[in-house]
Design a protein around this motif. Sequence first.
Motif, PDB file in Angstrom:
ATOM      1  N   ALA A  59      12.606 -10.590   9.714  1.00 23.42           N
ATOM      2  CA  ALA A  59      11.270 -10.007   9.742  1.00 23.42           C
ATOM      3  C   ALA A  59      10.847  -9.599   8.341  1.00 23.42           C
ATOM      4  O   ALA A  59      11.660  -9.188   7.516  1.00 23.42           O
ATOM      5  N   VAL A  60       9.553  -9.729   8.105  1.00 19.92           N
ATOM      6  CA  VAL A  60       8.954  -9.245   6.866  1.00 19.92           C
ATOM      7  C   VAL A  60       7.974  -8.143   7.247  1.00 19.92           C
ATOM      8  O   VAL A  60       7.053  -8.366   8.035  1.00 19.92           O
ATOM      9  N   GLU A  61       8.188  -6.961   6.724  1.00 16.76           N
ATOM     10  CA  GLU A  61       7.311  -5.832   7.002  1.00 16.76           C
ATOM     11  C   GLU A  61       6.508  -5.532   5.748  1.00 16.76           C
ATOM     12  O   GLU A  61       7.068  -5.407   4.651  1.00 16.76           O
ATOM     13  N   ILE A  62       5.207  -5.412   5.918  1.00 17.42           N
ATOM     14  CA  ILE A  62       4.298  -5.261   4.783  1.00 17.42           C
ATOM     15  C   ILE A  62       3.408  -4.048   5.005  1.00 17.42           C
ATOM     16  O   ILE A  62       2.844  -3.877   6.084  1.00 17.42           O
ATOM     17  N   GLN A  63       3.301  -3.224   3.997  1.00 14.91           N
ATOM     18  CA  GLN A  63       2.421  -2.065   4.061  1.00 14.91           C
ATOM     19  C   GLN A  63       1.531  -2.055   2.820  1.00 14.91           C
ATOM     20  O   GLN A  63       2.029  -2.056   1.690  1.00 14.91           O
ATOM     21  N   GLU A  64       0.228  -2.086   3.030  1.00 13.93           N
ATOM     22  CA  GLU A  64      -0.672  -1.966   1.894  1.00 13.93           C
ATOM     23  C   GLU A  64      -0.582  -0.560   1.342  1.00 13.93           C
ATOM     24  O   GLU A  64      -0.472   0.419   2.093  1.00 13.93           O
ATOM     25  N   SER A  65      -0.589  -0.419   0.034  1.00 17.70           N
ATOM     26  CA  SER A  65      -0.609   0.901  -0.578  1.00 17.70           C
ATOM     27  C   SER A  65      -2.029   1.453  -0.524  1.00 17.70           C
ATOM     28  O   SER A  65      -2.958   0.783  -0.052  1.00 17.70           O
ATOM     29  N   VAL A  66      -2.219   2.680  -1.021  1.00 14.69           N
ATOM     30  CA  VAL A  66      -3.573   3.225  -1.074  1.00 14.69           C
ATOM     31  C   VAL A  66      -4.423   2.480  -2.107  1.00 14.69           C
ATOM     32  O   VAL A  66      -5.648   2.647  -2.140  1.00 14.69           O
ATOM     33  N   PHE A  67      -3.765   1.667  -2.915  1.00 11.82           N
ATOM     34  CA  PHE A  67      -4.465   0.836  -3.886  1.00 11.82           C
ATOM     35  C   PHE A  67      -4.645  -0.551  -3.272  1.00 11.82           C
ATOM     36  O   PHE A  67      -3.688  -1.323  -3.162  1.00 11.82           O
ATOM     37  N   ALA A  68      -5.864  -0.846  -2.835  1.00  9.96           N
ATOM     38  CA  ALA A  68      -6.130  -2.083  -2.104  1.00  9.96           C
ATOM     39  C   ALA A  68      -5.655  -3.292  -2.904  1.00  9.96           C
ATOM     40  O   ALA A  68      -5.898  -3.402  -4.103  1.00  9.96           O
ATOM     41  N   GLY A  69      -4.968  -4.205  -2.206  1.00  4.80           N
ATOM     42  CA  GLY A  69      -4.473  -5.412  -2.841  1.00  4.80           C
ATOM     43  C   GLY A  69      -3.093  -5.279  -3.438  1.00  4.80           C
ATOM     44  O   GLY A  69      -2.529  -6.264  -3.925  1.00  4.80           O
ATOM     45  N   LEU A  70      -2.513  -4.078  -3.404  1.00  3.20           N
ATOM     46  CA  LEU A  70      -1.138  -3.858  -3.845  1.00  3.20           C
ATOM     47  C   LEU A  70      -0.306  -3.577  -2.602  1.00  3.20           C
ATOM     48  O   LEU A  70      -0.477  -2.539  -1.949  1.00  3.20           O
ATOM     49  N   TRP A  71       0.579  -4.528  -2.278  1.00  2.00           N
ATOM     50  CA  TRP A  71       1.311  -4.509  -1.017  1.00  2.00           C
ATOM     51  C   TRP A  71       2.804  -4.285  -1.244  1.00  2.00           C
ATOM     52  O   TRP A  71       3.399  -4.921  -2.108  1.00  2.00           O
ATOM     53  N   ARG A  72       3.383  -3.412  -0.423  1.00  2.00           N
ATOM     54  CA  ARG A  72       4.836  -3.237  -0.436  1.00  2.00           C
ATOM     55  C   ARG A  72       5.422  -4.167   0.624  1.00  2.00           C
ATOM     56  O   ARG A  72       5.121  -4.029   1.815  1.00  2.00           O
TER      57      ARG A  72
END
Length: 284
Positions: free
Chosen positions: A109-122
């Motif tokens: 699985a790949v889990e992705i969370q956008e940061s509060v800075f749009a377009g910067l993804w963890r």
Amino acid sequence: MTQGFMPSSPGIGPGSQPEEAVLDYLPMPSGMSTFQPSFPEVEDPERIRPALDALSALADRAAQWTPEGGNLMVELPSLDAENRKALADALGEGEVAIKVGGTGTGAGAVEIQESVFAGLWRVTSRDVDHASGSVREHIEIGVVPLAVGQCRQQRIFCPPEAGQGVVNGPFIVSELIERCEERVPGGEPYAINLSLLPHTPEDLAYLDEALGRGEVTILSRGYGNCRIDSTALDHVWRVRYFNSQDSLILDVIEVSDVPEVACAAAEDIADSVIRLKQVVEAMA
């Protein structure tokens, strides 16, 4: 004498309607998420200097991003617990969370969370063998992480037979297949609004069975709550909007690369560079 004015008709005019009459409007999404800068409290900036350096390097890398150049990857340095927390607090959690794979594809699985800075993804990747404890994390800069668009279905698409009560379901599926065949990568999306289209409960059950479930689930909190699921038909997405009471208010099937509601805009990424630098300056 002749009456100069026509008498008013009964039931018309001020006071003729019940005072408590209230218009019943369709509930709209609520709880719009807006940018909230995160300024973690720092007692000694030197103790989190590695985290500050990592954030500064991330801002510099994001400033190099262009729509034509595609996504940029930034590997996170090895940090101690205090610096990891400072970095995580600064990045925060944005509007969009994504899960890709891990449900029968043979991949982790790949889990992705956008940061509060749009377009910067963890982006966190987990191996199939969870016992190994292998977890990899990086920051991805772009309108949407590559893992979302790269996830493709392996099974042959075969719509089921229409049962009793199914009216429009087969026609909708045929339309979707045709649109997929005509689709050009990067082209304009095509949407079928089930909330406005006449259908029966059997139609909805037929569509659920025909389209199936894909390997991507996206949750967006930009305007109310939006859940996006990929289907067994590549580039076909089920997009559902819910109000603050979790009632379904909009049900759409979309043919596109990735629904726009889950994507960051190019101008958002430019703003994120400025905001991230401001946060680093405030923490230093």
